[in-house]
Design an enzyme around this catalytic site. Structure first.
Site, mmCIF file in Angstrom:
data_model
loop_
_atom_site.group_PDB
_atom_site.id
_atom_site.type_symbol
_atom_site.label_atom_id
_atom_site.label_comp_id
_atom_site.label_asym_id
_atom_site.label_seq_id
_atom_site.Cartn_x
_atom_site.Cartn_y
_atom_site.Cartn_z
ATOM 1 C CG ASP A 150 8.341 7.917 11.621
ATOM 2 O OD1 ASP A 150 9.116 6.930 11.563
ATOM 3 O OD2 ASP A 150 7.119 7.802 11.790
ATOM 4 C CG ASP B 198 7.480 0.664 2.300
ATOM 5 O OD1 ASP B 198 8.254 -0.246 1.960
ATOM 6 O OD2 ASP B 198 6.744 0.604 3.310
ATOM 7 N N GLY C 255 0.813 -1.211 0.000
ATOM 8 C CA GLY C 255 0.000 0.000 0.000
ATOM 9 C C GLY C 255 0.841 1.252 0.000
ATOM 10 C CB THR D 34 8.082 4.447 9.888
ATOM 11 O OG1 THR D 34 8.623 4.380 11.201
ATOM 12 C CG2 THR D 34 7.226 3.213 9.628
#
EC number: 2.7.1.15
Length: 286
Positions: free
Chosen positions: A230, A236, A44, A232
Site C-alpha cells: 500500500d 507523507d 497528521g 498510501t
C-alpha cells in the site's frame, strides 16, 4: 545535536480505506474485499512520521466536534505529537476515502471539514511555529493559512519546508509560498506544477527513490527494494522524516526519508504506517 523541533501545520483526517482488486474506471462499480478506518490527513501523517523518527513534534491543525475528533487527538498523543495547537471547531472533522488496489496503488478523495477553517493566528499556533527548528507545510489547508504560517516561521528564523501537495493550488499562492520556503518536496507529477526557484528542491520518485536539486548540487538517493502492499501515506512519511532529519544534514536526511518511505509501503493505511527511528536505522546499517 539534540532532537530537531518540528512543527507541522496541516490537515488531519479520518480515513476510510477500501481494498479492491483493481481501481475502478470512470463509471465502473467495484466491490471491496475489506474496509478499514484510521487516522490520516497529510499534516497528521507527517507529524506522526516526524515524531516516530525522533523529532520533538507539534501539530497545528483543526478537528471538528464529531466522534472522529477525539480518536484523531488520541492517535497524536499515542505517538508523542504535541496537540496543544490542535483546535476544535463546530462541524465535521476532515475525512478521506481511499481506494487501494492489489498492486498498492491508490485513489484518494478528501473532504476538508475543519481543515478548511484552520487559523494560525491563535496564541498556541504562534507558539508552536515560533519555537520550531523546521516548520513543515502541505496544501490540504487553505493556501492563505499556509502562507501565513510560512511567514510566521520565516520571521522566527525556522527553516520552512513545503510539501507542495496536492496539486491544484492557484499559481499566485504558490508564488507567494516560494518566496517564504527553503525546501520544496514534490513527487514527479507535482514537480511539473512547480515553476518557481527554491533553495532546495526534493523530488520523490517512488520505487526509484528521490532526487535533490539546488543551484550548486544535484544527487539521487535510491529507494529500498521492497514489495509494496500500500503506497498510501508513503509520501507523507518521507516528508515527515525529511523534516526530522534536515537539521543534521540534508543528504543524511534524504537517505533516512527514502528508507522510511519504502518501509511505509509495507503497512496498509496511511496514518499508522510510519516506521520508528530504530526501524530506519536497521535498514540503513550495513
Amino acid at each position: 545535536m539534540g532532537a530537531a523541533r518540528v512543527c507541522v501545520v496541516g490537515s488531519i483526517n479520518a480515513d476510510l480505506t477500501f481494498t479492491v482488486a483493481n481501481l475502478p474506471r470512470p463509471g465502473q462499480t467495484v466491490l471491496a474485499s475489506s474496509l478499514a478506518s484510521a487516522p490520516g490527513g497529510k499534516g497528521g501523517n507527517q507529524a506522526v512520521a516526524a515524531a516516530r523518527a525522533g523529532a520533538a513534534t507539534s501539530l497545528v491543525a483543526a478537528v471538528g466536534d464529531d466522534a472522529a475528533a477525539e480518536s484523531l487527538r488520541a492517535h497524536l498523543r499515542a505517538n508523542g505529537v504535541d496537540e496543544d495547537a490542535v483546535v476544535s471547531l463546530a462541524g465535521p472533522s476532515g475525512s478521506a476515502a481511499i481506494v487501494v488496489d492489489a498492486a498498492g496503488e491508490n485513489h484518494i478523495v478528501v473532504a476538508p471539514g475543519a481543515n478548511a477553517l484552520l487559523d494560525v493566528d491563535a496564541p498556541a499556533a504562534r507558539a508552536a511555529i515560533g519555537s520550531a527548528d523546521v516548520v513543515l507545510l502541505q496544501l490540504e489547508i487553505s493556501p492563505t493559512t499556509a502562507i501565513a504560517a510560512a511567514q510566521q516561521a520565516r520571521d522566527a528564523g525556522a527553516l520552512v519546508m513545503l510539501n507542495a501537495s496536492p496539486v491544484g493550488t492557484a499559481a499566485h499562492h504558490l508564488l507567494a509560498l516560494s518566496h517564504l520556503t527553503d525546501v520544496v518536496v514534490v513527487n514527479e507529477t507535482e514537480a511539473a506544477e512547480w515553476h518557481w526557484p527554491v533553495r532546495h528542491l526534493v523530488i520523490t520518485r517512488g520505487a526509484r527513490g528521490a532526487s535533490y536539486v539546488s543551484d550548486d548540487e544535484r544527487f539521487d538517493v535510491p529507494a529500498l527494494r521492497v514489495r509494496a502492499v500500500d503506497t498510501t501515506g508513503a509520501g507523507d512519511v518521507f516528508a515527515g522524516v525529511l523534516a526530522a532529519g534536515w537539521p543534521a544534514g540534508h543528504e543524511h536526511a534524504l537517505q533516512r526519508a527514502c528508507a522510511a518511505g519504502a518501509l511505509a509501503t509495507l503497512v496498509r493505511g496511511a496514518g499508522d504506517c510510519a516506521p520508528s527511528a530504530a526501524d530506519i536505522d536497521a535498514v540503513l546499517t550495513p
